[in-house]
Design a protein around this motif. Sequence first.
Motif, PDB file in Angstrom:
ATOM      1  N   ARG A  90       3.226   0.181  16.257  1.00 26.26           N
ATOM      2  CA  ARG A  90       1.787   0.393  16.420  1.00 26.26           C
ATOM      3  C   ARG A  90       1.002  -0.695  15.675  1.00 26.26           C
ATOM      4  O   ARG A  90       0.024  -1.235  16.173  1.00 26.26           O
ATOM      5  N   LEU A  91       1.465  -1.026  14.479  1.00 26.04           N
ATOM      6  CA  LEU A  91       0.737  -1.999  13.652  1.00 26.04           C
ATOM      7  C   LEU A  91       0.960  -3.443  14.110  1.00 26.04           C
ATOM      8  O   LEU A  91       0.030  -4.243  14.113  1.00 26.04           O
ATOM      9  N   ARG A 101       0.855  -1.191   0.000  1.00 26.58           N
ATOM     10  CA  ARG A 101       0.000   0.000   0.000  1.00 26.58           C
ATOM     11  C   ARG A 101       0.887   1.236   0.000  1.00 26.58           C
ATOM     12  O   ARG A 101       1.884   1.293   0.737  1.00 26.58           O
ATOM     13  N   ASP A 135       2.706  10.750   7.661  1.00 27.97           N
ATOM     14  CA  ASP A 135       2.810  11.679   8.795  1.00 27.97           C
ATOM     15  C   ASP A 135       4.261  11.873   9.241  1.00 27.97           C
ATOM     16  O   ASP A 135       4.885  10.943   9.742  1.00 27.97           O
ATOM     17  N   ALA A 178       0.807   5.787  -0.210  1.00 29.96           N
ATOM     18  CA  ALA A 178      -0.012   7.001  -0.088  1.00 29.96           C
ATOM     19  C   ALA A 178       0.853   8.226  -0.372  1.00 29.96           C
ATOM     20  O   ALA A 178       2.069   8.210  -0.143  1.00 29.96           O
ATOM     21  N   GLU A 190      -3.677  -4.125   6.992  1.00 31.20           N
ATOM     22  CA  GLU A 190      -4.799  -3.444   6.334  1.00 31.20           C
ATOM     23  C   GLU A 190      -5.377  -2.312   7.173  1.00 31.20           C
ATOM     24  O   GLU A 190      -6.113  -1.471   6.656  1.00 31.20           O
ATOM     25  N   THR A 191      -5.026  -2.276   8.471  1.00 30.83           N
ATOM     26  CA  THR A 191      -5.542  -1.174   9.297  1.00 30.83           C
ATOM     27  C   THR A 191      -4.737   0.112   9.101  1.00 30.83           C
ATOM     28  O   THR A 191      -5.102   1.158   9.635  1.00 30.83           O
ATOM     29  N   VAL A 192      -3.641   0.055   8.359  1.00 29.23           N
ATOM     30  CA  VAL A 192      -2.805   1.259   8.222  1.00 29.23           C
ATOM     31  C   VAL A 192      -3.572   2.338   7.456  1.00 29.23           C
ATOM     32  O   VAL A 192      -4.252   2.060   6.464  1.00 29.23           O
ATOM     33  N   GLN A 193      -3.502   3.557   7.976  1.00 30.04           N
ATOM     34  CA  GLN A 193      -4.178   4.687   7.345  1.00 30.04           C
ATOM     35  C   GLN A 193      -3.194   5.433   6.442  1.00 30.04           C
ATOM     36  O   GLN A 193      -2.007   5.517   6.762  1.00 30.04           O
ATOM     37  N   ASP A 194      -3.715   6.001   5.351  1.00 29.70           N
ATOM     38  CA  ASP A 194      -2.868   6.808   4.466  1.00 29.70           C
ATOM     39  C   ASP A 194      -2.126   7.883   5.260  1.00 29.70           C
ATOM     40  O   ASP A 194      -0.936   8.132   5.042  1.00 29.70           O
ATOM     41  N   GLN A 195      -2.850   8.507   6.181  1.00 29.80           N
ATOM     42  CA  GLN A 195      -2.260   9.580   6.978  1.00 29.80           C
ATOM     43  C   GLN A 195      -1.041   9.082   7.776  1.00 29.80           C
ATOM     44  O   GLN A 195      -0.049   9.789   7.921  1.00 29.80           O
ATOM     45  N   GLU A 196      -1.119   7.832   8.273  1.00 26.90           N
ATOM     46  CA  GLU A 196       0.003   7.280   9.041  1.00 26.90           C
ATOM     47  C   GLU A 196       1.225   7.066   8.137  1.00 26.90           C
ATOM     48  O   GLU A 196       2.368   7.182   8.579  1.00 26.90           O
TER      49      GLU A 196
END
Length: 326
Positions: free
Chosen positions: A253-254, A174, A242, A176, A233-239
Motif C-alpha cells: 500500500r505504501l 516511526r 491493525d 505506534a 510519512e503517510t503511514v498512519q499509527d492505526q495501520e
Amino acid sequence: MESAQTRSPSDPIPADDLVLPFQADRAGVSGRLVRLGPAVDEILRGHNYPESVCKLLGEAVALTALLGASLKFDGKFTFQTKTDGLVNLLVVDYRSSGTLRGYAGFDAEAVAALEEKGDISPGDLLGQGHLAMTIDRGPDMDNYQGVVALEGGNLNEAADTYFRQSEQLPTFIRVAVARHYSANAAGSGTDRGPWSWRAGGLMVQHLTREGGHGVPEKVSDDDGWNRARILAETVQDQELVDPLLAPDRLIYRLFHEEHVRAFETRSLTFQCGCSPDRVKSMLNSFSAGELEEMAEDGRIRVTCEFCNAQYDFDSADFARASSKPN
Ligand SMILES: [Zn+2]
C-alpha cells in the motif's frame, strides 16, 4: 541488502510478532516493518504498569525490535533511557534469536495523578536525559554504544535525532502502540480479556552497497530517497497496529509505485532468559557485606525486573562462596 530470499507470493505471512524486511527497487531504499501482538502484550501485561507507562514501554519495545533486527551476528541490542521524568528508566533488549523483554522505572503516585487529570502523551512522561543504544557481541568483542540526548521529546523524535546525528544514512523511523479491542473476545473463552496491546513500526533507509574501506555507499540518488520518505510519512499509527491489515499488504500500500518486494519474515517472541544460575552468578559479584545487607532471615530473595520471576537462595551459600580466596 542482506542475503534474504525473496518470498514467493503464495507463502502465507504470519500476521503477528514478526519483522518483515523489504526493498523498494525503484526508489533504492530498504526497510523493515515490525508487527507485535502477543509478544508485546505479554511484556506489558506481565508488569501491570499504568496505561501511559505501558504505551511508552511498548514504543520502546517496537523501536528495539526495528533497530535490533539489523544485527547480522549473534548478539544483544539494548535500548535504555535514563531521564528525570516521571518515567525515569526504560530498558528493553533484543537477542538475535528474536527474543524481546523490557521493563520501566517510574514514580507510581505521580503517574497515577497525571492519568487522573486526563489524556497524556507517552512523551510527556520522559523528561530530560539520554537514550543509549548498545550492541553487545559477546565477551570477546568490543561493544558499540550510541547515545542521544532526550530533551522533552518523545521516543520517535529521539530515534530521528539519533540517525541525524550519527554518521548513519538518512533514515525514516516511526512506531505506534495501541490497545486493540477484539470484537469476539468476550465469547472466546480465554482469560486475555476483551483487549490486548499491539505495537508496530516502520523503518526505511537508503539502500547501500559496500563501498571502499567498508563504508556503505548509497545505491540510489536523493530523489529516490525523498520519494520513499514522503510515502513512508503517510503511514498512519492505526495501520502500524491493525491486526487485520497484513504486513505485506501495508508495505505494498505504501510503496507499490516504487516496486517494493518483501523478504522472509523473522519471528519475534517475549522471552526473559533469566535462570537461577544467572541470578546466582550476578549475586556472586557482590561483596560479602553487600550480600549480608540483602539477606533477610537467612534468605536472599531476588525478583527479575524483566519477567517478575522470584528467586530465593540460602544466604549461607553465598557466605561460603564469597569467603573463598580467589
Ligand atoms: Zn526474568
